[in-house]
Each structure stands twice: as C-alpha cells, then as structure tokens.
Design a protein around this motif. Structure first.
Motif, short mmCIF file in Angstrom:
data_model
loop_
_atom_site.label_atom_id
_atom_site.label_comp_id
_atom_site.label_asym_id
_atom_site.label_seq_id
_atom_site.Cartn_x
_atom_site.Cartn_y
_atom_site.Cartn_z
N LYS A 1 37.92 51.13 46.23
CA LYS A 1 36.38 51.08 46.58
C LYS A 1 34.94 51.42 45.85
N TYR A 2 34.74 50.15 45.45
CA TYR A 2 33.15 50.08 44.78
C TYR A 2 33.48 50.13 43.33
N SER A 3 34.74 50.30 42.94
CA SER A 3 34.89 50.16 41.47
C SER A 3 34.24 48.68 40.87
N ALA A 4 33.30 48.94 39.40
CA ALA A 4 33.49 48.48 38.32
C ALA A 4 33.91 46.85 38.92
N ILE A 5 35.31 46.71 38.24
CA ILE A 5 36.02 45.54 39.09
C ILE A 5 35.37 44.90 39.29
N SER A 6 35.72 45.11 41.04
CA SER A 6 34.92 44.69 42.24
C SER A 6 33.72 44.21 42.01
N GLY B 1 47.20 37.55 42.11
CA GLY B 1 46.46 37.97 43.43
C GLY B 1 45.74 38.27 43.64
N ILE B 2 46.48 39.94 43.07
CA ILE B 2 45.46 41.26 42.57
C ILE B 2 43.37 40.88 42.62
N ASN B 3 43.46 40.26 41.49
CA ASN B 3 41.68 40.49 41.05
C ASN B 3 41.19 39.68 42.56
N LEU C 1 40.47 41.43 45.67
CA LEU C 1 39.50 42.42 45.31
C LEU C 1 37.52 42.22 46.42
N SER C 2 37.84 40.85 46.16
CA SER C 2 36.22 39.88 46.22
C SER C 2 35.98 38.79 46.46
N GLU C 3 34.49 38.27 46.91
CA GLU C 3 34.90 36.59 47.18
C GLU C 3 34.51 36.55 45.57
N GLU C 4 33.18 37.54 44.55
CA GLU C 4 33.09 36.62 43.59
C GLU C 4 34.19 36.86 42.87
N LEU C 5 35.20 37.87 42.83
CA LEU C 5 36.40 37.51 42.08
C LEU C 5 36.92 36.15 42.19
N LYS C 6 37.37 36.17 43.27
CA LYS C 6 38.33 34.46 44.29
C LYS C 6 37.76 34.04 43.18
N LYS D 1 47.62 45.94 51.11
CA LYS D 1 46.64 47.18 51.94
C LYS D 1 44.46 46.62 50.99
N LEU D 2 45.06 45.33 50.54
CA LEU D 2 43.81 44.53 49.97
C LEU D 2 43.86 43.15 51.14
N TRP D 3 44.15 42.19 51.29
CA TRP D 3 43.97 41.32 52.30
C TRP D 3 45.07 40.82 52.84
N SER D 4 44.63 40.23 53.76
CA SER D 4 46.08 39.15 54.86
C SER D 4 46.49 38.20 54.62
N LEU D 5 47.66 37.97 54.60
CA LEU D 5 48.45 36.91 54.14
C LEU D 5 47.50 35.69 54.47
#
Length: 343
Positions: free
Chosen positions: A115-120, A143-145, A148-153, A179-183
C-alpha cells in the motif's frame, strides 16, 4: 502458417510494478524468520528480463521511490540490458511481498505489503506516452497494474489504445490477484482492454471466473479450451493469439506442465514436462516470455509453445522470480531433453 504482425525494428516494452521480495531462509515461515533473502521482481518485469536473456531489445516503464531502493531497482533492470530511461521517480515507497516457500503438504504463501507504493500513487500525467511508445514494437502489460488504482486502470488502457494507433503489438496477461481486486472489477477491466489486445494470456479459470463463460465439464481440457478461444476470437477479431498452461500439482515440490497456443483457428500444444521445484514463483511469467520470444522470432506455432513450456519448466529450477536461463539452455531441453553435465 500464421505469423505475428509486428514491426521489424523497435523495443519490447514492459509496464508494471517492481517489488522487493523477502523470503525466509530454509523454507521457514515468517513467524520463525529473523533474516530474509532480498530480490527484486514483478510480473511484467520478469517477462522483460527473460526476453532480455533471450537477446531482445527491451525497456521498462514504472515508477519507483526516489530513494536507494528505487535506485536498486533501476540498477537491477540495467544489469539485464533493459533500457530504463522512461522510469520515473517520486513519492511513495517500494512495494514489498513476503514469500513463504512451501514444503511437503504446506503450500507456498504470499503476504503483500504494498500500500502507498510509488507506482500505485502514480498519475497519468507523469508519463509521456507518445514519447515512450516511439521506439516500441510490442508492449506487455497485465492485470496487476490496473488492480492497484483507478489512475493505473486508465493509464493501462490508454497505453493499449495509443499502441494500437501506432501498430504496436499489445500483449496482455490476466494475472488475476485476488488480494488486489475482485473478480467483478477484473472482469470489467478485461472487457475494456480486450478490444485493443493482440496476444492474450488467458486460461480456463479466467474464462470461468472473470469473463463468466460457461465451461463444459464433459469435454477434454484442450477441446474445451479450443472452443472458448474460438468464442473469444469471434467476439474480438483483433486478437491474433491466445495462450495458457495446464498445470498438474503432483506435490508442492513436483508439478507437470503443458502449454497451449491458439492462433484463431488451430490449438497447438507442447509435450508434458514433469519437474521438481526449487522456486515456483515466476513460472507463468517465464512461459509468457517464451511465447513472446517465439512469436517475435516467427517460429512455427508448435515450436513456440514447446519453447515456452521448456522455458517455464526450467524456471522452476531457478531461485527467485526471474528466469535466469539462456536461449541455449531452453533449446537444449527442447531439442535434446535432459543431458548429463555439459563439459
């Protein structure tokens, strides 16, 4: 024989997060450990490192913290010959994950501290996409990036769209992380990005759980997979290839693996490889790199999937996430099988 439509010149670009992996020694659980082995890796970075080992011209896009850990990431990427001129630095930390390596009946387990990583925390305006894509012929994302965040989507989708405008091949690996997002969130994003993807890494569980396709329980694995890929290609005619593996877990320390590659009409498959496991993490990324290598080198489809499965099988003998094997290593297994000591 179908060939990948790709530019003759340009780099293979990967976009993703690089993390610090901390692994207790001697298969200990975290609760036992007072010291850890440190390595740096990430799903997309593992693919690009493998492709560099296979002599491809590569570069990587990410954001790292503006501190010595960020510098270490850049140094490690550079050690593979990967261009890092587009890596940005800024606020946030380096994400960490702890890996408990399983043994006997105890499975391996990942604990995230990211959480709060630079890329996120990254914003789209920190990346000059048009400039970044100028010297690129293929971009690989997963699908990892976007998890991590709406911005990265938005950024992941924008890179895919801009790549297609420039006739750059887009490779996308589902890489679902519960562990990162829902199906449901993963499914919505998959539907958004698939119209811009050329090479999709999707398995039967992705069809069932993310795309909500009905799976026939009465058909053989490969017949069911072929039917699913045909339906997918009918819906998304932009797709050129799709690929996945079938893994049989004989035990925590012994697996069997077979690869599959679909070209819109035919499903190619590899032989089944059975191997003992030193480190399973990164096995899927090494397979992805093998598929991309074969397609970029215009190998026959049967050879592409054989090469990729051999590359992944060998990765399981390498400590750490990155597949530190050469072209010669993979081709030897592919063509000659297991040999005695090479002298």
């Amino acid at each position: 024989m179908k060939r990948l439509e790709v530019k003759d010149d340009g780099k293979v670009l990967g976009f993703g997060e690089v993390m610090l992996r901390l692994t207790p020694f001697n298969h200990q659980k975290i609760i036992q450990a007072n010291s850890f082995e440190a390595t740096y890796s990430g799903g997309e970075a593992n693919v690009i490192c493998s492709l560099s080992m296979f002599d491809h011209d590569t570069k990587f896009l990410t954001k790292v913290p503006n501190n010595p850990l960020g510098e270490k990431v850049i140094k490690d990427l550079n050690s593979f010959g990967i261009c890092t001129k587009d890596v940005t630095k800024g606020e946030g930390r380096l994400g960490i994950y702890f890996l408990e390596q399983g043994n006997g009946l105890r499975n391996s387990k990942v604990t995230y501290d990211r959480k709060y990583s630079a890329i996120s925390l990254a914003k789209k305006d920190e990346f000059e996409i048009e400039e970044i894509l100028k010297d690129v012929k293929l971009v690989h994302m997963s699908g990892i990036n976007p998890a991590l965040s709406e911005e990265l989507k938005g950024l992941t989708l924008e890179i895919a769209k801009e790549a297609k405008k420039r006739d750059i091949v887009v490779s996308y690996d589902s890489n679902y992380r519960s562990k990162l997002w829902s199906l449901e969130d993963a499914g919505r994003f998959m539907l958004d990005i698939l119209p811009f993807v050329d090479i999709a890494f999707l398995g039967i569980l992705d069809f069932k759980n993310i795309l909500k396709y009905e799976i026939s329980e009465s058909k053989k694995f490969e017949d069911s997979l072929s039917d699913l890929y045909k339906k997918l290609f009918e819906k998304y005619p932009n797709l050129q290839y799709a690929s996945c593996t079938k893994r049989k877990v004989n035990s925590v320390s012994n697996n069997s693996l077979q690869g599959f590659l679909f070209d819109g009409e035919n499903l190619s498959k590899s032989k089944v490889y059975t191997f003992d496991i030193l480190d399973r993490v990164g096995g899927g990324d090494s397979y992805t790199a093998g598929i991309l290598h074969g397609l970029l080198n215009k190998m026959k489809n049967d050879d592409v999937v054989e090469f990729a499965t051999c590359a992944s099988s060998l990765k399981h003998s390498i400590q750490g996430d990155i597949n530190l094997v050469s072209l010669e290593d993979v081709e030897t297994l592919m063509n000659l099988g297991i040999e005695n000591i090479k002298r």
